[in-house]
Design a protein around this motif. Structure first.
Motif, mmCIF file in Angstrom:
data_model
loop_
_atom_site.group_PDB
_atom_site.id
_atom_site.type_symbol
_atom_site.label_atom_id
_atom_site.label_comp_id
_atom_site.label_asym_id
_atom_site.label_seq_id
_atom_site.Cartn_x
_atom_site.Cartn_y
_atom_site.Cartn_z
ATOM 1 N N GLY A 275 0.815 -1.205 0.000
ATOM 2 C CA GLY A 275 0.000 0.000 0.000
ATOM 3 C C GLY A 275 0.850 1.256 0.000
ATOM 4 N N GLU A 276 0.242 2.355 -0.426
ATOM 5 C CA GLU A 276 0.975 3.619 -0.536
ATOM 6 C C GLU A 276 1.161 4.290 0.820
ATOM 7 O OE1 GLU A 276 -0.943 6.237 -3.271
ATOM 8 O OE2 GLU A 276 -0.142 5.206 -5.041
ATOM 9 N N VAL A 277 2.337 4.860 1.004
ATOM 10 C CA VAL A 277 2.627 5.701 2.165
ATOM 11 C C VAL A 277 2.727 7.135 1.664
ATOM 12 C CG1 VAL A 277 4.252 6.218 4.020
ATOM 13 C CG2 VAL A 277 3.864 3.842 3.321
ATOM 14 N N GLN A 278 1.962 8.032 2.287
ATOM 15 C CA GLN A 278 1.958 9.420 1.848
ATOM 16 C C GLN A 278 2.512 10.319 2.950
ATOM 17 O OE1 GLN A 278 -2.267 9.739 0.659
ATOM 18 N NE2 GLN A 278 -1.499 10.043 -1.422
ATOM 19 N N LEU A 279 3.267 11.334 2.527
ATOM 20 C CA LEU A 279 3.931 12.270 3.438
ATOM 21 C C LEU A 279 3.478 13.692 3.124
ATOM 22 C CD1 LEU A 279 6.236 13.089 5.478
ATOM 23 C CD2 LEU A 279 7.747 13.162 3.476
ATOM 24 N N PHE A 280 3.183 14.441 4.188
ATOM 25 C CA PHE A 280 2.918 15.872 4.050
ATOM 26 C C PHE A 280 3.906 16.599 4.954
ATOM 27 C CE2 PHE A 280 1.029 19.964 4.073
ATOM 28 C CZ PHE A 280 0.161 20.042 2.983
ATOM 29 N N PRO A 281 5.030 17.070 4.385
ATOM 30 C CA PRO A 281 6.024 17.762 5.213
ATOM 31 C C PRO A 281 5.544 19.155 5.625
ATOM 32 C CG PRO A 281 6.963 16.964 3.119
ATOM 33 C CD PRO A 281 5.484 16.911 2.995
ATOM 34 N N LEU A 282 6.051 19.637 6.726
ATOM 35 C CA LEU A 282 5.746 20.991 7.175
ATOM 36 C C LEU A 282 6.109 21.985 6.070
ATOM 37 C CD1 LEU A 282 4.892 22.812 9.590
ATOM 38 C CD2 LEU A 282 7.315 22.890 10.225
ATOM 39 N N GLY A 283 5.163 22.857 5.716
ATOM 40 C CA GLY A 283 5.398 23.857 4.683
ATOM 41 C C GLY A 283 5.067 23.405 3.277
ATOM 42 N N ALA A 284 4.678 22.143 3.091
ATOM 43 C CA ALA A 284 4.351 21.644 1.757
ATOM 44 C C ALA A 284 2.973 22.122 1.322
ATOM 45 C CB ALA A 284 4.410 20.118 1.740
ATOM 46 N N ASP A 285 2.681 21.970 0.032
ATOM 47 C CA ASP A 285 1.379 22.346 -0.511
ATOM 48 C C ASP A 285 0.470 21.147 -0.732
ATOM 49 O OD1 ASP A 285 1.968 25.110 -0.655
ATOM 50 O OD2 ASP A 285 3.057 24.790 -2.546
ATOM 51 N N GLU A 286 1.052 19.947 -0.789
ATOM 52 C CA GLU A 286 0.231 18.770 -1.045
ATOM 53 C C GLU A 286 0.947 17.520 -0.549
ATOM 54 O OE1 GLU A 286 1.709 18.104 -5.672
ATOM 55 O OE2 GLU A 286 -0.279 18.946 -5.261
ATOM 56 N N TRP A 287 0.180 16.441 -0.483
ATOM 57 C CA TRP A 287 0.744 15.153 -0.081
ATOM 58 C C TRP A 287 1.627 14.604 -1.189
ATOM 59 C CZ3 TRP A 287 -0.039 13.029 4.713
ATOM 60 C CH2 TRP A 287 -1.079 13.564 5.490
ATOM 61 N N GLU A 288 2.674 13.890 -0.800
ATOM 62 C CA GLU A 288 3.513 13.181 -1.769
ATOM 63 C C GLU A 288 3.544 11.695 -1.416
ATOM 64 O OE1 GLU A 288 7.982 13.391 -0.988
ATOM 65 O OE2 GLU A 288 7.309 15.289 -0.068
ATOM 66 N N THR A 289 3.561 10.850 -2.425
ATOM 67 C CA THR A 289 3.636 9.407 -2.217
ATOM 68 C C THR A 289 5.101 8.991 -2.163
ATOM 69 O OG1 THR A 289 1.542 9.010 -3.349
ATOM 70 C CG2 THR A 289 3.034 7.139 -3.131
ATOM 71 N N LEU A 290 5.484 8.343 -1.083
ATOM 72 C CA LEU A 290 6.867 7.928 -0.917
ATOM 73 C C LEU A 290 7.148 6.662 -1.728
ATOM 74 C CD1 LEU A 290 7.357 8.410 2.940
ATOM 75 C CD2 LEU A 290 7.980 9.979 1.085
ATOM 76 N N PRO A 291 8.343 6.546 -2.291
ATOM 77 C CA PRO A 291 8.688 5.306 -2.984
ATOM 78 C C PRO A 291 8.813 4.151 -1.992
ATOM 79 C CG PRO A 291 10.624 6.724 -2.768
ATOM 80 C CD PRO A 291 9.447 7.521 -2.297
#
Length: 376
Positions: A275-291
């Motif tokens: 399954g996908e793991v998604q990260l939203f770092p402080l200051g980001a604009d959107e979620w990113e899917t981690l490899p």
């Protein structure tokens, strides 16, 4: 790895099919015998697997070529079968839960320690790429120090699809003890052991109606709380909130979220291996899917046994009995807190299991196909 670990299975119910499918792929495991209270079910498995014999439970436990007993019996029999296997000098790997109660689970661990054998237990879903990629993100500091987590499991009830759902609504059942092992084991793997809990619980109906199968329309009495919430205090200081329900209809919330000082993670369903793991770092604009970056690739039920086979003698397996006991203790304590209205300290503990590097275990089927291609 050395020679394959020779395994005997006690219990040939529906869940065995998932283990058998993966055993065919894993060089680390050799299935040698199966047993069931219904001899015909065991014989059907043996007939479909070359080199596997169907025997009685007593014969399997006494067999010299069985090194580990895979315990796929009903939860009420988990401790009894495990203790008999340990007394016979066998290591044990069980379906979740390790035992029907934490007290029985403690007996299994104590007996295994005295006998010098290993104990492993499902769920081994935490060894797959989903939970392990999330674990690596935390370990690499992508969210900073973890602050909190939420774990959500919502379904209107298993009676809608299960033809014999009675167990889910009797003592020992319920949403927490049924599905909680996946979520609590994942939370401990991600955030470490739990030191205290606070719980609350309720139920909305005194009976359920079976929705499918030959008993469709039959009423099932409800003798447990079917909606459970809890707050887990981890030794690290992080707080996890559980929301386990057979009453609510649906949730849009992720199965597990982890929040840290510098970011948040969406963690995939702990009842699955990937399954996908998604990260939203402080200051980001959107979620990113981690490899995908950690865990056993294309894992399934039984990979915990292969991992146990590779564990140094005397060391605790990643999907080990100590972790399973701690998860069961946490869940029982949440229910105790719900009954008493007070916080409950957790008596057990478990080391956060070692992480799993991104690993492809040897594929027996692929290796055989490669050999055949070479010969031709």
């Amino acid at each position: 790895m050395g020679k394959p670990l020779k395994v005997g299975i006690v219990g040939c119910g529906a869940i065995i099919a998932q283990y058998l499918a993966n055993f065919r792929k894993l060089n680390q495991i050799e299935l040698v015998a199966v047993a069931d209270l219904d001899p015909a079910r065991a014989q059907a498995v043996a007939d479909d697997h070359e080199g596997v014999r169907a025997v009685s439970v007593d014969e399997l436990l006494a067999a010299d070529d069985v090194e580990l007993v895979l315990n796929l019996t009903i939860p009420a029999a988990h401790a009894e079968v495990a203790l008999k296997a340990i007394a016979a000098g066998k290591s044990v790997y069980g379906e979740k839960p390790l035992a029907a109660t934490a007290a029985e689970a403690r007996q299994v661990l104590d007996a295994a320690r005295k006998a010098g054998v290993a104990v492993g237990c499902a769920p081994d879903t935490v060894l797959g790429t989903g939970i392990q990629t999330a674990r690596k993100a935390i370990d690499d500091g992508l969210i900073g120090a973890p602050i909190s987590a939420s774990a959500t499991m919502v379904t209107p009830g298993h009676e809608r699809w299960h033809p014999n759902p009675d167990f889910y609504y009797q003592p020992g059942g319920g949403p927490l003890l049924d599905m909680g092992p996946y979520y609590v084991t994942a939370l401990v793997t991600l955030l470490g052991p739990v030191v205290s809990v606070v719980g609350a619980a309720s139920h909305t109906r005194s009976e359920r109606t079976i929705g499918s199968g030959p008993r469709q329309g039959e009423k099932v009495p409800v003798a447990i709380d079917s909606h459970v919430t809890g707050v887990l205090v981890h030794a690290s200081g992080a707080l996890s909130t559980l929301f386990m329900s057979f009453d609510a209809v649906k949730s849009k919330s992720p199965n597990i979220e982890i929040h840290g000082e510098r970011g948040s993670l969406v963690v995939p369903d702990p009842n699955h291996f990937d399954g996908e793991v998604q990260l939203f770092p402080l200051g980001a604009d959107e979620w990113e899917t981690l490899p995908v970056s950690a865990g056993y690739v294309d894992a399934g039920r039984g990979f915990g046994i292969a991992d146990l086979a590779a564990t140094e003698p005397g060391a605790e397996p990643r999907a080990g009995g100590t972790l399973a006991y701690h998860a069961l203790d946490v869940m029982e304590s949440v229910l105790e807190s719900a009954r008493t209205g007070t916080a409950v300290p957790i008596r057990s503990s478990a080391e956060r299991p070692a992480s799993v590097e991104l690993t492809v275990l040897t594929d027996r089927v692929g290796a055989l196909q490669a050999q055949e291609a070479t010969r031709s």
